[in-house]
Write an enzyme that holds these catalytic residues in place. Structure first.
Site, mmCIF file in Angstrom:
data_model
loop_
_atom_site.group_PDB
_atom_site.id
_atom_site.type_symbol
_atom_site.label_atom_id
_atom_site.label_comp_id
_atom_site.label_asym_id
_atom_site.label_seq_id
_atom_site.Cartn_x
_atom_site.Cartn_y
_atom_site.Cartn_z
ATOM 1 N N LYS A 184 0.843 -1.208 0.000
ATOM 2 C CA LYS A 184 0.000 0.000 0.000
ATOM 3 C C LYS A 184 0.869 1.245 0.000
ATOM 4 O O LYS A 184 0.644 2.179 -0.771
ATOM 5 C CB LYS A 184 -0.882 0.013 1.252
ATOM 6 C CG LYS A 184 -1.507 1.368 1.548
ATOM 7 C CD LYS A 184 -2.009 1.499 2.972
ATOM 8 C CE LYS A 184 -0.924 1.738 3.987
ATOM 9 N NZ LYS A 184 -1.405 2.072 5.336
ATOM 10 N N SER A 185 1.851 1.270 0.894
ATOM 11 C CA SER A 185 2.644 2.492 1.068
ATOM 12 C C SER A 185 3.465 2.795 -0.178
ATOM 13 O O SER A 185 3.605 3.957 -0.573
ATOM 14 C CB SER A 185 3.557 2.344 2.289
ATOM 15 O OG SER A 185 2.766 2.318 3.463
ATOM 16 N N GLY B 212 -4.881 7.137 5.478
ATOM 17 C CA GLY B 212 -3.933 8.162 5.939
ATOM 18 C C GLY B 212 -3.094 8.696 4.790
ATOM 19 O O GLY B 212 -2.826 9.900 4.694
ATOM 20 N N ARG C 37 -8.830 11.912 12.487
ATOM 21 C CA ARG C 37 -7.393 11.625 12.364
ATOM 22 C C ARG C 37 -6.631 12.932 12.143
ATOM 23 O O ARG C 37 -7.082 13.817 11.402
ATOM 24 C CB ARG C 37 -7.153 10.620 11.225
ATOM 25 C CG ARG C 37 -7.841 9.277 11.523
ATOM 26 C CD ARG C 37 -7.454 8.205 10.552
ATOM 27 N NE ARG C 37 -6.060 7.830 10.679
ATOM 28 C CZ ARG C 37 -5.448 6.969 9.857
ATOM 29 N NH1 ARG C 37 -6.115 6.427 8.865
ATOM 30 N NH2 ARG C 37 -4.181 6.670 10.035
ATOM 31 N N SER D 266 1.969 11.662 13.428
ATOM 32 C CA SER D 266 2.044 10.863 12.198
ATOM 33 C C SER D 266 3.235 11.257 11.338
ATOM 34 O O SER D 266 3.384 12.430 10.975
ATOM 35 C CB SER D 266 0.765 11.023 11.368
ATOM 36 O OG SER D 266 0.899 10.306 10.149
ATOM 37 N N GLU E 259 2.476 -0.076 12.565
ATOM 38 C CA GLU E 259 1.390 -0.802 11.904
ATOM 39 C C GLU E 259 1.491 -2.314 12.125
ATOM 40 O O GLU E 259 0.547 -3.042 11.823
ATOM 41 C CB GLU E 259 1.294 -0.440 10.408
ATOM 42 C CG GLU E 259 2.460 -0.875 9.570
ATOM 43 C CD GLU E 259 2.327 -0.474 8.078
ATOM 44 O OE1 GLU E 259 1.565 0.433 7.743
ATOM 45 O OE2 GLU E 259 3.014 -1.101 7.259
ATOM 46 N N HIS F 281 -4.995 5.912 14.752
ATOM 47 C CA HIS F 281 -4.985 5.181 13.478
ATOM 48 C C HIS F 281 -6.434 4.889 13.033
ATOM 49 O O HIS F 281 -7.340 5.633 13.402
ATOM 50 C CB HIS F 281 -4.163 3.901 13.621
ATOM 51 C CG HIS F 281 -2.683 4.125 13.358
ATOM 52 N ND1 HIS F 281 -1.773 3.097 13.339
ATOM 53 C CD2 HIS F 281 -1.990 5.238 13.084
ATOM 54 C CE1 HIS F 281 -0.567 3.584 13.065
ATOM 55 N NE2 HIS F 281 -0.672 4.881 12.912
ATOM 56 N N ARG G 168 -6.319 1.780 18.263
ATOM 57 C CA ARG G 168 -5.901 0.370 18.220
ATOM 58 C C ARG G 168 -5.526 -0.167 19.596
ATOM 59 O O ARG G 168 -5.667 -1.376 19.846
ATOM 60 C CB ARG G 168 -4.718 0.204 17.251
ATOM 61 C CG ARG G 168 -5.154 0.303 15.812
ATOM 62 C CD ARG G 168 -4.016 0.189 14.835
ATOM 63 N NE ARG G 168 -4.557 -0.064 13.498
ATOM 64 C CZ ARG G 168 -3.875 0.074 12.367
ATOM 65 N NH1 ARG G 168 -2.616 0.468 12.385
ATOM 66 N NH2 ARG G 168 -4.441 -0.192 11.214
#
Ligand SMILES: O=C(O)C1=C[C@@H](OP(=O)(O)O)[C@@H](O)[C@H](O)C1
Ligand SMILES: C=C(OP(=O)(O)O)C(=O)O
Length: 438
Positions: free
Chosen positions: A30-31, A104, A132, A178, A326, A353, A357
Protein backbone atom coordinates in the site's frame (compact mmCIF):
# COMPACT_ATOMS: atom_id res chain seq x y z
CA UNK A 1 -19.63 10.95 3.48
CA UNK A 2 -20.71 7.34 3.87
CA UNK A 3 -18.04 4.92 5.12
CA UNK A 4 -17.04 1.83 3.21
CA UNK A 5 -20.11 -0.43 3.39
CA UNK A 6 -19.70 -2.06 6.77
CA UNK A 7 -20.33 -5.78 6.68
CA UNK A 8 -21.64 -6.75 10.09
CA UNK A 9 -21.76 -10.43 9.13
CA UNK A 10 -19.59 -12.69 11.24
CA UNK A 11 -16.78 -14.65 9.60
CA UNK A 12 -15.87 -17.84 11.46
CA UNK A 13 -12.09 -17.55 11.72
CA UNK A 14 -10.64 -20.94 10.73
CA UNK A 15 -9.05 -22.89 13.58
CA UNK A 16 -5.78 -24.57 12.61
CA UNK A 17 -5.96 -28.32 12.92
CA UNK A 18 -2.20 -28.70 12.43
CA UNK A 19 0.96 -26.98 11.28
CA UNK A 20 0.46 -24.81 8.20
CA UNK A 21 2.68 -25.43 5.20
CA UNK A 22 2.02 -22.96 2.42
CA UNK A 23 3.38 -20.49 -0.09
CA UNK A 24 1.47 -17.22 -0.03
CA UNK A 25 1.78 -14.61 -2.80
CA UNK A 26 1.15 -11.34 -0.99
CA UNK A 27 -0.13 -8.42 -3.13
CA UNK A 28 1.76 -5.15 -3.52
CA UNK A 29 2.59 -2.65 -0.80
CA UNK A 30 0.00 0.00 0.00
CA UNK A 31 2.64 2.49 1.07
CA UNK A 32 4.81 1.97 -2.04
CA UNK A 33 1.83 1.96 -4.45
CA UNK A 34 0.39 5.20 -3.09
CA UNK A 35 3.77 6.99 -3.09
CA UNK A 36 4.41 5.77 -6.62
CA UNK A 37 1.02 7.08 -7.79
CA UNK A 38 1.72 10.51 -6.29
CA UNK A 39 5.26 10.75 -7.67
CA UNK A 40 4.22 9.55 -11.13
CA UNK A 41 1.45 12.18 -11.15
CA UNK A 42 3.95 14.92 -10.30
CA UNK A 43 6.49 13.78 -12.94
CA UNK A 44 7.22 15.48 -16.22
CA UNK A 45 6.86 12.24 -18.21
CA UNK A 46 4.67 9.10 -18.12
CA UNK A 47 5.51 6.23 -15.82
CA UNK A 48 4.52 2.63 -15.06
CA UNK A 49 3.59 0.90 -11.81
CA UNK A 50 3.88 -2.84 -12.13
CA UNK A 51 2.12 -5.21 -9.70
CA UNK A 52 0.39 -2.29 -7.95
CA UNK A 53 -1.84 -3.04 -4.98
CA UNK A 54 -5.49 -2.91 -5.97
CA UNK A 55 -7.31 -2.20 -2.71
CA UNK A 56 -9.60 0.43 -1.25
CA UNK A 57 -6.74 2.77 -0.23
CA UNK A 58 -4.95 2.60 -3.58
CA UNK A 59 -8.12 2.89 -5.63
CA UNK A 60 -9.06 5.96 -3.57
CA UNK A 61 -5.62 7.42 -4.34
CA UNK A 62 -5.95 6.69 -8.05
CA UNK A 63 -9.52 8.07 -8.08
CA UNK A 64 -8.41 11.27 -6.36
CA UNK A 65 -5.55 11.87 -8.79
CA UNK A 66 -7.88 11.20 -11.71
CA UNK A 67 -10.32 13.75 -10.27
CA UNK A 68 -7.44 16.25 -10.43
CA UNK A 69 -6.88 15.47 -14.12
CA UNK A 70 -4.22 12.74 -14.07
CA UNK A 71 -4.76 9.85 -16.48
CA UNK A 72 -4.19 6.42 -14.97
CA UNK A 73 -4.67 3.52 -17.36
CA UNK A 74 -5.10 0.10 -15.80
CA UNK A 75 -3.86 -2.79 -17.91
CA UNK A 76 -0.98 -5.16 -18.41
CA UNK A 77 2.67 -4.14 -18.27
CA UNK A 78 5.09 -3.26 -21.09
CA UNK A 79 6.29 -6.88 -21.27
CA UNK A 80 2.72 -8.22 -21.43
CA UNK A 81 2.83 -9.91 -18.03
CA UNK A 82 1.04 -8.97 -14.86
CA UNK A 83 -1.10 -6.00 -13.92
CA UNK A 84 0.41 -2.59 -14.55
CA UNK A 85 -0.89 0.96 -14.35
CA UNK A 86 0.36 3.65 -16.73
CA UNK A 87 0.30 7.13 -15.28
CA UNK A 88 0.11 10.07 -17.68
CA UNK A 89 0.78 13.26 -15.76
CA UNK A 90 -1.00 16.31 -17.06
CA UNK A 91 -1.66 19.69 -15.50
CA UNK A 92 -3.28 19.26 -12.08
CA UNK A 93 -6.82 20.56 -12.21
CA UNK A 94 -9.51 21.94 -9.94
CA UNK A 95 -12.34 22.10 -9.15
CA UNK A 96 -12.23 18.54 -7.93
CA UNK A 97 -13.59 16.45 -5.08
CA UNK A 98 -11.48 13.85 -3.30
CA UNK A 99 -12.83 10.99 -1.16
CA UNK A 100 -10.02 9.94 1.18
CA UNK A 101 -12.03 7.09 2.76
CA UNK A 102 -9.98 6.36 5.88
CA UNK A 103 -6.64 6.27 4.06
CA UNK A 104 -3.93 8.16 5.94
CA UNK A 105 -1.82 8.24 2.79
CA UNK A 106 -4.60 9.88 0.74
CA UNK A 107 -5.69 12.41 3.37
CA UNK A 108 -2.06 13.46 4.11
CA UNK A 109 -0.24 13.10 0.77
CA UNK A 110 -2.82 14.83 -1.45
CA UNK A 111 -3.46 18.30 0.07
CA UNK A 112 0.07 19.39 -1.00
CA UNK A 113 -0.64 18.04 -4.51
CA UNK A 114 -3.96 19.93 -4.53
CA UNK A 115 -2.10 23.17 -3.73
CA UNK A 116 -0.49 22.77 -7.19
CA UNK A 117 -3.86 22.36 -8.97
CA UNK A 118 -5.40 25.29 -10.79
CA UNK A 119 -8.61 25.43 -8.75
CA UNK A 120 -10.27 24.33 -5.50
CA UNK A 121 -10.02 20.73 -4.35
CA UNK A 122 -12.49 19.58 -1.71
CA UNK A 123 -11.41 16.74 0.63
CA UNK A 124 -13.88 14.56 2.50
CA UNK A 125 -13.91 10.99 3.80
CA UNK A 126 -15.23 8.40 6.25
CA UNK A 127 -16.38 9.67 9.68
CA UNK A 128 -13.10 8.41 11.19
CA UNK A 129 -11.10 10.58 8.78
CA UNK A 130 -12.51 13.66 10.59
CA UNK A 131 -10.82 12.45 13.78
CA UNK A 132 -7.39 11.63 12.36
CA UNK A 133 -4.78 14.38 12.75
CA UNK A 134 -4.01 16.59 9.77
CA UNK A 135 -2.79 19.76 11.52
CA UNK A 136 0.82 19.25 10.49
CA UNK A 137 -0.13 19.24 6.81
CA UNK A 138 -2.67 22.09 7.00
CA UNK A 139 -0.41 24.41 9.05
CA UNK A 140 2.61 23.63 6.91
CA UNK A 141 0.81 24.30 3.63
CA UNK A 142 -0.42 27.63 4.97
CA UNK A 143 3.15 28.53 6.00
CA UNK A 144 4.25 27.60 2.48
CA UNK A 145 1.71 29.90 0.84
CA UNK A 146 -1.46 27.80 0.32
CA UNK A 147 -5.02 28.93 0.98
CA UNK A 148 -7.09 26.32 2.83
CA UNK A 149 -10.64 26.48 4.19
CA UNK A 150 -11.29 24.15 7.10
CA UNK A 151 -13.44 24.28 10.21
CA UNK A 152 -10.50 25.18 12.46
CA UNK A 153 -10.04 21.71 14.03
CA UNK A 154 -6.97 20.86 11.97
CA UNK A 155 -8.80 17.97 10.31
CA UNK A 156 -11.09 17.01 7.44
CA UNK A 157 -13.27 18.10 5.74
CA UNK A 158 -11.44 20.94 4.00
CA UNK A 159 -10.87 22.69 0.69
CA UNK A 160 -7.43 23.49 -0.70
CA UNK A 161 -7.64 26.45 -3.09
CA UNK A 162 -4.97 25.46 -5.58
CA UNK A 163 -3.48 28.33 -7.56
CA UNK A 164 -1.34 26.34 -10.00
CA UNK A 165 1.89 26.74 -7.99
CA UNK A 166 3.15 26.94 -4.41
CA UNK A 167 6.04 29.07 -3.20
CA UNK A 168 7.40 26.47 -0.76
CA UNK A 169 10.45 27.10 1.45
CA UNK A 170 11.04 26.40 5.13
CA UNK A 171 8.45 24.92 7.43
CA UNK A 172 8.38 23.68 11.04
CA UNK A 173 5.84 21.07 12.13
CA UNK A 174 5.21 18.64 14.97
CA UNK A 175 4.87 15.23 13.30
CA UNK A 176 4.75 13.22 16.53
CA UNK A 177 1.20 12.08 15.73
CA UNK A 178 2.04 10.86 12.20
CA UNK A 179 5.14 10.48 10.07
CA UNK A 180 2.83 10.99 7.09
CA UNK A 181 2.95 14.78 7.67
CA UNK A 182 6.67 14.75 6.80
CA UNK A 183 6.24 12.34 3.88
CA UNK A 184 3.39 14.44 2.47
CA UNK A 185 5.44 17.62 2.30
CA UNK A 186 8.53 15.90 0.93
CA UNK A 187 6.65 14.07 -1.84
CA UNK A 188 5.33 17.27 -3.44
CA UNK A 189 8.40 19.31 -2.45
CA UNK A 190 10.24 19.08 -5.81
CA UNK A 191 7.29 20.84 -7.45
CA UNK A 192 7.25 23.81 -5.06
CA UNK A 193 9.01 26.94 -6.45
CA UNK A 194 11.63 26.90 -3.70
CA UNK A 195 11.41 23.20 -2.89
CA UNK A 196 10.84 22.50 0.79
CA UNK A 197 12.72 22.27 4.07
CA UNK A 198 10.75 20.37 6.72
CA UNK A 199 11.83 20.66 10.36
CA UNK A 200 10.17 18.31 12.84
CA UNK A 201 9.88 20.03 16.23
CA UNK A 202 8.10 17.35 18.30
CA UNK A 203 9.79 15.12 20.86
CA UNK A 204 9.08 11.83 19.06
CA UNK A 205 8.67 10.87 15.42
CA UNK A 206 7.00 7.54 14.60
CA UNK A 207 7.45 5.30 11.57
CA UNK A 208 10.93 6.39 10.44
CA UNK A 209 11.13 3.56 7.85
CA UNK A 210 8.14 5.14 6.09
CA UNK A 211 9.99 8.48 5.91
CA UNK A 212 13.03 6.63 4.50
CA UNK A 213 10.69 5.03 1.95
CA UNK A 214 9.56 8.52 0.89
CA UNK A 215 13.16 9.73 0.56
CA UNK A 216 14.32 6.65 -1.37
CA UNK A 217 11.39 6.83 -3.77
CA UNK A 218 11.92 10.56 -4.34
CA UNK A 219 15.59 9.94 -5.13
CA UNK A 220 14.63 7.11 -7.50
CA UNK A 221 12.65 9.60 -9.62
CA UNK A 222 15.53 12.07 -9.70
CA UNK A 223 14.80 14.35 -6.74
CA UNK A 224 17.61 15.73 -4.62
CA UNK A 225 16.87 15.15 -0.94
CA UNK A 226 19.08 15.98 2.06
CA UNK A 227 18.28 14.07 5.23
CA UNK A 228 19.56 13.79 8.80
CA UNK A 229 21.08 10.43 7.75
CA UNK A 230 22.96 11.98 4.80
CA UNK A 231 24.82 14.38 7.10
CA UNK A 232 22.12 17.01 7.53
CA UNK A 233 20.74 18.46 10.75
CA UNK A 234 18.74 16.10 13.00
CA UNK A 235 14.99 16.20 12.23
CA UNK A 236 15.43 18.30 9.07
CA UNK A 237 14.74 17.16 5.49
CA UNK A 238 15.38 19.33 2.39
CA UNK A 239 14.04 18.74 -1.11
CA UNK A 240 15.46 20.77 -4.01
CA UNK A 241 13.00 21.99 -6.67
CA UNK A 242 13.24 20.12 -9.96
CA UNK A 243 11.50 17.96 -12.56
CA UNK A 244 10.75 14.33 -11.70
CA UNK A 245 11.39 11.44 -14.09
CA UNK A 246 8.84 8.86 -15.23
CA UNK A 247 9.87 5.39 -14.09
CA UNK A 248 8.90 1.77 -14.60
CA UNK A 249 8.56 0.58 -11.03
CA UNK A 250 7.82 -2.93 -9.78
CA UNK A 251 5.91 -2.67 -6.49
CA UNK A 252 7.23 -4.92 -3.69
CA UNK A 253 4.82 -7.25 -1.87
CA UNK A 254 3.27 -5.64 1.22
CA UNK A 255 5.38 -6.99 4.06
CA UNK A 256 2.98 -5.71 6.73
CA UNK A 257 0.25 -7.71 5.01
CA UNK A 258 2.58 -10.73 5.01
CA UNK A 259 2.42 -10.53 8.81
CA UNK A 260 -0.69 -12.67 9.46
CA UNK A 261 0.69 -15.45 7.23
CA UNK A 262 4.07 -15.44 9.00
CA UNK A 263 2.17 -15.38 12.30
CA UNK A 264 0.30 -18.49 11.16
CA UNK A 265 3.59 -20.36 10.74
CA UNK A 266 4.70 -19.13 14.15
CA UNK A 267 1.58 -20.06 16.13
CA UNK A 268 1.01 -23.43 14.44
CA UNK A 269 4.67 -24.49 14.33
CA UNK A 270 4.43 -24.63 10.54
CA UNK A 271 6.16 -23.13 7.51
CA UNK A 272 5.14 -20.26 5.24
CA UNK A 273 7.01 -19.02 2.19
CA UNK A 274 6.47 -15.46 0.95
CA UNK A 275 7.81 -15.18 -2.63
CA UNK A 276 9.54 -11.97 -3.78
CA UNK A 277 10.42 -10.78 -0.26
CA UNK A 278 12.87 -7.98 -1.14
CA UNK A 279 16.51 -8.31 -0.10
CA UNK A 280 16.63 -4.57 0.64
CA UNK A 281 13.58 -2.56 1.54
CA UNK A 282 12.39 0.39 3.62
CA UNK A 283 9.12 -1.37 4.46
CA UNK A 284 8.60 -1.70 8.23
CA UNK A 285 7.34 -5.26 7.75
CA UNK A 286 10.94 -6.36 7.16
CA UNK A 287 11.41 -6.03 10.95
CA UNK A 288 9.15 -9.11 11.30
CA UNK A 289 12.13 -11.31 10.45
CA UNK A 290 13.74 -10.19 13.70
CA UNK A 291 10.61 -9.79 15.85
CA UNK A 292 9.02 -13.14 14.97
CA UNK A 293 12.40 -14.85 15.35
CA UNK A 294 12.64 -13.48 18.89
CA UNK A 295 9.09 -14.77 19.46
CA UNK A 296 10.12 -18.34 18.56
CA UNK A 297 10.39 -18.73 14.79
CA UNK A 298 13.30 -18.80 12.38
CA UNK A 299 13.64 -17.46 8.87
CA UNK A 300 15.78 -17.69 5.83
CA UNK A 301 15.82 -15.08 3.08
CA UNK A 302 16.43 -16.94 -0.16
CA UNK A 303 16.49 -15.79 -3.79
CA UNK A 304 12.94 -17.05 -4.10
CA UNK A 305 11.62 -15.23 -1.05
CA UNK A 306 11.29 -15.53 2.71
CA UNK A 307 10.97 -18.97 4.28
CA UNK A 308 9.59 -18.63 7.79
CA UNK A 309 9.32 -21.61 10.15
CA UNK A 310 7.67 -21.86 13.54
CA UNK A 311 9.25 -23.98 16.26
CA UNK A 312 6.04 -24.98 18.03
CA UNK A 313 6.81 -22.52 20.85
CA UNK A 314 5.73 -18.89 20.91
CA UNK A 315 7.46 -16.53 23.34
CA UNK A 316 6.48 -13.13 24.66
CA UNK A 317 8.52 -10.09 23.70
CA UNK A 318 9.43 -6.69 25.14
CA UNK A 319 9.76 -4.41 22.15
CA UNK A 320 9.55 -0.77 21.08
CA UNK A 321 7.34 -0.68 17.98
CA UNK A 322 7.50 3.10 17.44
CA UNK A 323 9.23 2.66 14.08
CA UNK A 324 6.89 -0.09 12.93
CA UNK A 325 3.56 0.79 14.57
CA UNK A 326 1.39 -0.80 11.90
CA UNK A 327 2.73 -4.22 12.98
CA UNK A 328 1.30 -3.85 16.51
CA UNK A 329 -2.11 -5.55 16.09
CA UNK A 330 -0.56 -8.70 14.60
CA UNK A 331 2.18 -8.84 17.22
CA UNK A 332 -0.41 -8.36 19.98
CA UNK A 333 -2.40 -11.31 18.64
CA UNK A 334 0.67 -13.57 18.61
CA UNK A 335 1.65 -12.31 22.07
CA UNK A 336 -1.78 -13.31 23.42
CA UNK A 337 -1.00 -16.90 22.35
CA UNK A 338 2.57 -16.93 23.73
CA UNK A 339 4.07 -18.81 26.68
CA UNK A 340 5.19 -15.64 28.51
CA UNK A 341 4.06 -11.99 28.88
CA UNK A 342 4.81 -9.20 26.41
CA UNK A 343 5.25 -5.45 26.58
CA UNK A 344 4.69 -3.47 23.37
CA UNK A 345 5.99 0.12 23.69
CA UNK A 346 6.39 3.34 21.70
CA UNK A 347 3.00 3.26 19.98
CA UNK A 348 0.82 5.90 21.67
CA UNK A 349 0.09 7.32 18.21
CA UNK A 350 -1.88 4.15 17.36
CA UNK A 351 -4.79 5.73 19.24
CA UNK A 352 -5.18 7.92 16.12
CA UNK A 353 -4.99 5.18 13.48
CA UNK A 354 -7.97 3.54 11.70
CA UNK A 355 -9.41 3.16 15.19
CA UNK A 356 -7.89 3.56 18.67
CA UNK A 357 -5.90 0.37 18.22
CA UNK A 358 -4.67 0.17 21.82
CA UNK A 359 -8.22 0.35 23.22
CA UNK A 360 -9.60 -1.98 20.54
CA UNK A 361 -6.94 -4.68 21.03
CA UNK A 362 -7.32 -4.52 24.81
CA UNK A 363 -11.10 -4.82 24.70
CA UNK A 364 -11.32 -7.53 22.05
CA UNK A 365 -8.57 -9.81 23.40
CA UNK A 366 -9.94 -9.44 26.94
CA UNK A 367 -13.44 -10.34 25.75
CA UNK A 368 -12.00 -13.66 24.56
CA UNK A 369 -10.69 -14.22 28.10
CA UNK A 370 -7.33 -12.47 27.72
CA UNK A 371 -5.45 -10.22 30.13
CA UNK A 372 -4.29 -7.10 28.30
CA UNK A 373 -3.78 -3.67 29.85
CA UNK A 374 -3.12 -0.39 28.11
CA UNK A 375 -0.09 1.64 29.13
CA UNK A 376 0.64 5.26 28.27
CA UNK A 377 2.38 4.19 25.07
CA UNK A 378 1.46 0.57 24.41
CA UNK A 379 0.18 -2.71 25.78
CA UNK A 380 1.02 -5.30 28.46
CA UNK A 381 -0.17 -8.71 27.37
CA UNK A 382 -0.28 -11.64 29.80
CA UNK A 383 -1.31 -14.79 27.92
CA UNK A 384 -4.36 -16.63 29.30
CA UNK A 385 -6.37 -19.54 28.01
CA UNK A 386 -8.71 -17.87 25.52
CA UNK A 387 -12.21 -18.88 24.44
CA UNK A 388 -14.31 -18.22 21.33
CA UNK A 389 -16.50 -15.19 20.79
CA UNK A 390 -17.10 -12.24 18.48
CA UNK A 391 -13.99 -10.21 17.64
CA UNK A 392 -15.06 -6.67 16.68
CA UNK A 393 -12.92 -4.89 14.10
CA UNK A 394 -13.94 -1.18 14.16
CA UNK A 395 -13.46 -0.79 10.36
CA UNK A 396 -9.76 -1.58 10.92
CA UNK A 397 -8.16 -4.03 8.49
CA UNK A 398 -5.38 -4.90 10.94
CA UNK A 399 -7.89 -5.68 13.71
CA UNK A 400 -9.51 -8.19 11.32
CA UNK A 401 -6.22 -9.91 10.50
CA UNK A 402 -5.24 -9.90 14.19
CA UNK A 403 -8.52 -11.67 14.97
CA UNK A 404 -7.80 -14.27 12.29
CA UNK A 405 -4.41 -15.01 13.93
CA UNK A 406 -6.16 -15.54 17.28
CA UNK A 407 -8.69 -17.82 15.59
CA UNK A 408 -5.93 -20.19 14.51
CA UNK A 409 -5.23 -21.03 18.13
CA UNK A 410 -8.67 -20.52 19.68
CA UNK A 411 -11.80 -22.33 18.55
CA UNK A 412 -14.96 -20.34 17.87
CA UNK A 413 -13.56 -16.87 17.11
CA UNK A 414 -15.92 -14.97 14.81
CA UNK A 415 -14.64 -11.87 13.06
CA UNK A 416 -17.06 -9.03 12.54
CA UNK A 417 -16.76 -7.32 9.12
CA UNK A 418 -13.79 -9.24 7.74
CA UNK A 419 -14.52 -7.28 4.54
CA UNK A 420 -12.75 -4.32 6.15
CA UNK A 421 -9.48 -6.03 5.10
CA UNK A 422 -10.28 -4.60 1.64
CA UNK A 423 -8.57 -1.38 2.80
CA UNK A 424 -5.23 -2.95 1.92
CA UNK A 425 -5.81 -6.68 1.25
CA UNK A 426 -9.14 -7.48 -0.44
CA UNK A 427 -8.17 -11.11 -1.01
CA UNK A 428 -7.50 -11.79 2.67
CA UNK A 429 -10.24 -14.37 3.42
CA UNK A 430 -9.35 -16.42 0.29
CA UNK A 431 -5.60 -16.19 0.89
CA UNK A 432 -6.17 -17.28 4.50
CA UNK A 433 -8.33 -20.28 3.72
CA UNK A 434 -6.01 -21.13 0.82
CA UNK A 435 -3.04 -21.14 3.19
CA UNK A 436 -4.90 -23.51 5.50
CA UNK A 437 -5.69 -25.81 2.60
CA UNK A 438 -9.43 -25.35 3.16
O1 LIG B 1 3.56 6.61 5.12
C1 LIG B 1 2.98 5.52 5.15
O2 LIG B 1 2.74 4.84 4.14
C2 LIG B 1 2.54 5.02 6.48
C3 LIG B 1 3.06 5.58 7.63
C4 LIG B 1 2.65 5.14 8.97
O3 LIG B 1 1.79 6.13 9.48
P1 LIG B 1 1.96 6.82 10.94
O4 LIG B 1 3.29 7.46 11.00
O5 LIG B 1 0.80 7.77 10.97
O6 LIG B 1 1.82 5.70 11.94
C5 LIG B 1 1.96 3.78 8.95
O7 LIG B 1 1.41 3.49 10.20
C6 LIG B 1 0.90 3.75 7.87
O8 LIG B 1 0.26 2.50 7.85
C7 LIG B 1 1.53 3.94 6.50
C1 LIG C 1 -2.13 3.11 9.91
C2 LIG C 1 -2.43 2.52 8.76
O1 LIG C 1 -2.95 3.12 7.65
P1 LIG C 1 -3.05 4.61 7.13
O2 LIG C 1 -2.27 4.67 5.87
O3 LIG C 1 -4.52 4.85 6.91
O4 LIG C 1 -2.49 5.53 8.20
C3 LIG C 1 -2.22 1.06 8.57
O5 LIG C 1 -2.35 0.59 7.42
O6 LIG C 1 -1.93 0.34 9.54
Amino acid sequence: MAPNTADTALWPAPHASGAVDATVHVPGSKSVTNRALVLASLSSEPGWLRRPLRSRDTLLMAGALRAMGIEIEEGVGPDGTGEAWRVLPTGLRGPATVDVGNAGTVMRFLPPVAALADGPVRFDGDPRSYERPLTGVIDALRQLGARIDDDGRGALPLTVHGSGALEGGQVAIDASSSSQFVSALLLSGPRFNQGVEVRHTGSTLPSMPHIRMTVDMLRAVGAQVDTPESGGEPNVWRVTPGALLGRDLVIEPDLSNAQPFLAAALVTGGKVVIPDWPAHTTQPGDRLREIFTEMGGSCELTEYGLVFTGSGSVHGIDVDLGEVGELTPGIAAVAALADSPSTLRGVAHLRLHETDRLAALTKEINELGGDVTETADGLHIRPRRLHGGVFHTYDDHRMATAGAILGLGVEGVQIENVATTAKTLPDFPDLWTGMLGA
